[in-house]
Design a protein around this motif. Structure first.
Motif, short mmCIF file in Angstrom:
data_model
loop_
_atom_site.label_atom_id
_atom_site.label_comp_id
_atom_site.label_asym_id
_atom_site.label_seq_id
_atom_site.Cartn_x
_atom_site.Cartn_y
_atom_site.Cartn_z
N VAL A 113 -63.84 48.51 26.72
CA VAL A 113 -63.07 48.69 27.94
C VAL A 113 -62.77 50.17 28.17
N GLY A 114 -63.11 50.65 29.37
CA GLY A 114 -62.89 52.05 29.71
C GLY A 114 -64.01 52.97 29.29
N HIS A 115 -64.94 52.44 28.50
CA HIS A 115 -66.04 53.29 28.01
C HIS A 115 -67.38 52.56 28.15
N ALA A 116 -67.48 51.66 29.09
CA ALA A 116 -68.73 50.93 29.30
C ALA A 116 -69.84 51.88 29.73
N ILE A 117 -71.04 51.60 29.32
CA ILE A 117 -72.18 52.46 29.65
C ILE A 117 -72.77 52.09 31.01
N MET A 118 -72.94 50.80 31.26
CA MET A 118 -73.58 50.35 32.48
C MET A 118 -72.55 50.20 33.61
N PRO A 119 -72.96 50.42 34.86
CA PRO A 119 -72.03 50.28 35.99
C PRO A 119 -71.88 48.83 36.44
N PHE A 120 -71.55 47.97 35.47
CA PHE A 120 -71.48 46.54 35.76
C PHE A 120 -70.08 45.98 35.56
N GLY A 121 -69.11 46.84 35.34
CA GLY A 121 -67.76 46.36 35.06
C GLY A 121 -67.17 45.52 36.16
N HIS A 122 -67.54 45.83 37.41
CA HIS A 122 -66.96 45.09 38.54
C HIS A 122 -67.48 43.67 38.68
N ILE A 123 -68.52 43.33 37.91
CA ILE A 123 -69.06 41.97 37.97
C ILE A 123 -68.05 40.97 37.39
N TRP A 124 -66.98 41.47 36.78
CA TRP A 124 -65.96 40.56 36.26
C TRP A 124 -65.41 39.66 37.37
N SER A 125 -65.26 40.21 38.58
CA SER A 125 -64.69 39.41 39.66
C SER A 125 -65.67 38.33 40.12
N LEU A 126 -66.96 38.65 40.13
CA LEU A 126 -67.96 37.63 40.46
C LEU A 126 -67.97 36.54 39.39
N SER A 127 -67.74 36.95 38.14
CA SER A 127 -67.68 35.97 37.05
C SER A 127 -66.53 34.99 37.28
N VAL A 128 -65.37 35.51 37.66
CA VAL A 128 -64.22 34.64 37.94
C VAL A 128 -64.59 33.66 39.05
N GLU A 129 -65.22 34.16 40.10
CA GLU A 129 -65.58 33.28 41.22
C GLU A 129 -66.58 32.22 40.79
N GLU A 130 -67.60 32.60 40.04
CA GLU A 130 -68.60 31.61 39.61
C GLU A 130 -67.96 30.53 38.75
N HIS A 131 -67.10 30.93 37.83
CA HIS A 131 -66.45 29.94 36.97
C HIS A 131 -65.57 29.00 37.79
#
Length: 328
Positions: A113-131
């Motif tokens: 957290v805070g040091h992710a390499i890939m610019p995919f951190g925002h996919i967390w919100s899509l994950s919430v929606e899919e679940h």
């Protein structure tokens, strides 16, 4: 079976992406407008999905086909293009982060957290929606078999989100709570669930038309819950709840309120919002990590988002929906 298009809902979606861009590129001390934008998206998502599943009674197969055609092409094209860029420029690729984003589970496995390499951190919100979509379809199956009452079911899981959120708040440190646990679906799904619950309850009790000033006042009151010194459960449940109520109250709002939200530019931004949301993360990180100028980062984010909408998201959605309709 076509959805009834409501212009002011596109305007609400436009407000959501504007709030998110403000939070990422023009942060206002004291309030995380990025999270405000995400929660605006969540309450709209719950409203629309529950309308499809429990009012329009859209077949489960059709529901998933629409979600897949709407989300998957733009999402996976975004992941593929980012990977291609990383490969061509010799940047290190974190395959674990990529896999978690591809599987829509990076809200549980976000990397460092805070040091992710890939610019995919925002996919967390899509994950919430899919679940939450999966949960809602399971509820829909049970409701259609007359095993449960829909309001009781969604009300129960909404209450469970509140209980878990309060327990997490009491037992975990603030940093871990806000940046890890609060992204979990069992907590963040509250906005989706509660907004849908309000929609279903208001089928029986109609909200009267309120004075014009009440609608912006409700949003401002919700924003006040996001002030940094306010306890996290207040933001996550009361603030989000106010946004959900405001959205659900729009159907009986004065014409001027709907007209403002139906402003042509705001509606258009709303139509582009999903693709803009996907691409803004690349330039948000380039701005904060590499010093890319603010306005250039914003313009590139919007440009890439619009390009994604017209080249990938919109044509692929129409293509897939048309193909699936023909096969039925």
């Amino acid at each position: 079976m076509a959805d009834q298009h409501v212009d002011y809902l596109d305007g609400w979606r436009g407000l959501a992406i504007i709030f998110l861009l403000i939070g990422h590129f023009f942060p206002i001390p004291g309030i995380n407008f990025g999270r405000v934008g995400v929660d605006f998206f969540f309450v709209l998502s719950g409203f629309l999905m529950c309308r499809l599943l429990f009012i329009k009674n859209v077949p489960i197969k059709t529901f998933y086909q629409r979600r897949i055609s709407r989300i998957f092409p733009a999402h996976f094209a975004f992941l593929a293009l980012v990977l291609l860029y990383f490969f061509l420029t010799g940047k290190n690729i974190n395959w674990s982060e990529t896999l978690m984003a591809s599987l829509f589970i990076n809200n549980y496995f976000p990397g460092e957290v805070g040091h992710a390499i890939m610019p995919f951190g925002h996919i967390w919100s899509l994950s919430v929606e899919e679940h939450t979509y999966i949960l809602l379809t399971l509820i829909a199956v049970a409701v259609r078999q007359k095993y449960i009452d829909v309001r009781y079911a969604i009300g129960s899981v909404s209450l469970l989100s509140v209980v878990l959120g309060v327990l997490y708040w009491q037992h975990f440190p603030p940093g871990q709570l806000e940046y890890e646990l609060w992204a979990h679906s069992e907590i963040s799904a509250f906005g989706i669930l509660f907004s849908g619950l309000l929609l279903l309850c208001l089928q029986r009790v109609r909200i009267p038309t309120l004075p014009v000033f009440v609608y912006p006042a409700l949003i401002l009151l919700g924003l006040a819950c996001y002030w940094r010194s306010v306890p996290l459960p207040v933001r996550g449940f009361i603030g989000v709840g106010l946004f959900a109520f405001t959205l659900n109250a729009l159907s009986t709002a004065p014409a001027i309120v709907k007209k403002i939200l139906s402003w042509t530019l705001l509606k258009q931004i709303g139509l582009w919002s999903f693709s803009i949301y996907l691409w803004q993360q690349v330039f948000y990180l380039a701005h904060h990590r590499d010093g890319l100028a603010t306005w250039l980062a914003v313009c590139l984010a919007i440009f890439c988002g619009i390009a994604s909408y017209y080249l990938i998201e919109n044509p692929m959605r129409h293509f897939l929906n048309k193909r699936w309709t023909k096969s039925e």
